[in-house]
Design a protein around this motif. Structure first.
Motif, PDB file in Angstrom:
ATOM      1  N   ARG A 101       0.854  -1.194   0.000  1.00  0.00           N
ATOM      2  CA  ARG A 101       0.000   0.000   0.000  1.00  0.00           C
ATOM      3  C   ARG A 101       0.880   1.230   0.000  1.00  0.00           C
ATOM      4  O   ARG A 101       1.674   1.435   0.912  1.00  0.00           O
ATOM      5  CB  ARG A 101      -0.920  -0.010   1.215  1.00  0.00           C
ATOM      6  CG  ARG A 101      -2.123  -0.902   0.954  1.00  0.00           C
ATOM      7  CD  ARG A 101      -3.256  -0.798   1.916  1.00  0.00           C
ATOM      8  NE  ARG A 101      -3.533   0.534   2.422  1.00  0.00           N
ATOM      9  CZ  ARG A 101      -4.221   0.747   3.535  1.00  0.00           C
ATOM     10  NH1 ARG A 101      -4.685  -0.259   4.232  1.00  0.00           N
ATOM     11  NH2 ARG A 101      -4.445   1.968   3.944  1.00  0.00           N
ATOM     12  N   GLY A 124       0.655  12.224   0.887  1.00  0.00           N
ATOM     13  CA  GLY A 124      -0.148  11.405   1.781  1.00  0.00           C
ATOM     14  C   GLY A 124      -1.377  10.777   1.162  1.00  0.00           C
ATOM     15  O   GLY A 124      -2.058   9.979   1.792  1.00  0.00           O
ATOM     16  N   ALA A 126      -3.446   8.184  -1.104  1.00  0.00           N
ATOM     17  CA  ALA A 126      -3.228   6.795  -1.510  1.00  0.00           C
ATOM     18  C   ALA A 126      -2.936   6.707  -3.004  1.00  0.00           C
ATOM     19  O   ALA A 126      -3.583   7.363  -3.818  1.00  0.00           O
ATOM     20  CB  ALA A 126      -4.446   5.957  -1.173  1.00  0.00           C
ATOM     21  N   ASP A 145       2.629   3.118   2.898  1.00  0.00           N
ATOM     22  CA  ASP A 145       1.663   3.731   3.801  1.00  0.00           C
ATOM     23  C   ASP A 145       2.113   3.480   5.240  1.00  0.00           C
ATOM     24  O   ASP A 145       2.225   2.324   5.661  1.00  0.00           O
ATOM     25  CB  ASP A 145       0.272   3.140   3.554  1.00  0.00           C
ATOM     26  CG  ASP A 145      -0.825   3.884   4.274  1.00  0.00           C
ATOM     27  OD1 ASP A 145      -0.523   4.601   5.253  1.00  0.00           O
ATOM     28  OD2 ASP A 145      -1.989   3.748   3.855  1.00  0.00           O
ATOM     29  N   PRO A 146       2.370   4.547   6.028  1.00  0.00           N
ATOM     30  CA  PRO A 146       2.868   4.350   7.393  1.00  0.00           C
ATOM     31  C   PRO A 146       1.817   3.738   8.324  1.00  0.00           C
ATOM     32  O   PRO A 146       2.163   3.255   9.398  1.00  0.00           O
ATOM     33  CB  PRO A 146       3.243   5.770   7.842  1.00  0.00           C
ATOM     34  CG  PRO A 146       2.507   6.685   6.928  1.00  0.00           C
ATOM     35  CD  PRO A 146       2.290   5.946   5.656  1.00  0.00           C
ATOM     36  N   LYS A 147       0.566   3.712   7.936  1.00  0.00           N
ATOM     37  CA  LYS A 147      -0.499   3.137   8.762  1.00  0.00           C
ATOM     38  C   LYS A 147      -0.506   1.617   8.699  1.00  0.00           C
ATOM     39  O   LYS A 147      -1.185   0.968   9.481  1.00  0.00           O
ATOM     40  CB  LYS A 147      -1.862   3.672   8.318  1.00  0.00           C
ATOM     41  CG  LYS A 147      -2.000   5.170   8.454  1.00  0.00           C
ATOM     42  CD  LYS A 147      -3.322   5.634   7.877  1.00  0.00           C
ATOM     43  CE  LYS A 147      -3.338   7.152   7.773  1.00  0.00           C
ATOM     44  NZ  LYS A 147      -4.461   7.616   6.972  1.00  0.00           N
ATOM     45  N   VAL A 148       0.222   1.036   7.738  1.00  0.00           N
ATOM     46  CA  VAL A 148       0.257  -0.417   7.558  1.00  0.00           C
ATOM     47  C   VAL A 148       1.606  -0.936   8.040  1.00  0.00           C
ATOM     48  O   VAL A 148       2.655  -0.462   7.610  1.00  0.00           O
ATOM     49  CB  VAL A 148       0.046  -0.781   6.063  1.00  0.00           C
ATOM     50  CG1 VAL A 148       0.108  -2.283   5.869  1.00  0.00           C
ATOM     51  CG2 VAL A 148      -1.263  -0.220   5.552  1.00  0.00           C
ATOM     52  N   GLN A 149       1.577  -1.921   8.955  1.00  0.00           N
ATOM     53  CA  GLN A 149       2.819  -2.482   9.496  1.00  0.00           C
ATOM     54  C   GLN A 149       3.460  -3.424   8.476  1.00  0.00           C
ATOM     55  O   GLN A 149       2.792  -4.089   7.700  1.00  0.00           O
ATOM     56  CB  GLN A 149       2.534  -3.247  10.786  1.00  0.00           C
ATOM     57  CG  GLN A 149       2.109  -2.357  11.926  1.00  0.00           C
ATOM     58  CD  GLN A 149       1.913  -3.159  13.206  1.00  0.00           C
ATOM     59  OE1 GLN A 149       1.945  -4.379  13.204  1.00  0.00           O
ATOM     60  NE2 GLN A 149       1.708  -2.449  14.304  1.00  0.00           N
ATOM     61  N   ASN A 151       5.002  -2.971   5.757  1.00  0.00           N
ATOM     62  CA  ASN A 151       4.522  -2.654   4.414  1.00  0.00           C
ATOM     63  C   ASN A 151       5.702  -2.369   3.492  1.00  0.00           C
ATOM     64  O   ASN A 151       6.281  -1.301   3.532  1.00  0.00           O
ATOM     65  CB  ASN A 151       3.575  -1.446   4.479  1.00  0.00           C
ATOM     66  CG  ASN A 151       2.904  -1.150   3.172  1.00  0.00           C
ATOM     67  OD1 ASN A 151       2.819  -1.996   2.305  1.00  0.00           O
ATOM     68  ND2 ASN A 151       2.417   0.058   3.031  1.00  0.00           N
TER      69      ASN A 151
END
Length: 166
Positions: A101, A124, A126, A145-149, A151
């Protein structure tokens, strides 16, 4: 009965004359005698165009065994781990996110162009997979995407680029 035979014979003669005259006229149609590749018959094969191009001193781009101009050969597969970003080092660098992502990266208010969707992606936003992204200036690109570990991105890149810390 004789009237029917006369009418039937006249109809057959008329049809036969129509076919003969039509065949004669169509064989003399404009362009029927055109030389392939001339202005009168512009449809030619790729090999014919390649031959003319070489005769005029041009060089064909490198490609596969079948002679195709290798766009895919100019793309490089790059892994971008979490916490890093891939940015263009020159105008016109192209990105295609294949896996993971991704979000657009830009240090200023502008971003990168999503040519597939026909819209701009600001910092930022997507970035869709399998869309052709274009960086109009150096320093812009994509990042996981920093919200997904865990990644990691797999990105196809065409043009000068660098992987740097986020």
């Amino acid at each position: 009965m004789k009237k029917h035979i006369v009418k039937l014979t006249a109809a057959c003669v008329a049809i036969t004359l129509g076919v003969v005259i039509g065949t004669h006229l169509s064989s003399q149609a404009d362009g029927a005698d055109a030389k392939p590749g001339s202005a009168d018959d512009p449809v030619v094969t790729k090999s014919y165009v390649d031959q003319l191009f070489k005769q005029m001193g041009g060089e064909l781009p490198a490609g596969g065994d079948n002679g195709e101009a290798g766009i895919a050969a100019a793309m490089e597969v790059v892994l971008v781990p979490a916490g890093k970003k891939i940015v263009a080092e020159e105008e016109g660098t192209e990105f295609i996110v294949r896996s993971g992502r991704a979000v657009a990266y830009s240090a200023d208010k502008d971003g990168i162009s999503n040519l597939t969707a026909g819209k701009d992606l600001t910092n930022g936003t997507a970035a869709s997979k399998n869309h052709l992204l274009l960086s109009p200036r150096p320093g812009r690109g994509v990042t996981p995407d920093p919200k997904v570990q865990n990644n990691t991105l797999i990105v196809l890149v065409k043009g000068k680029h660098a992987i740097t810390a986020y």
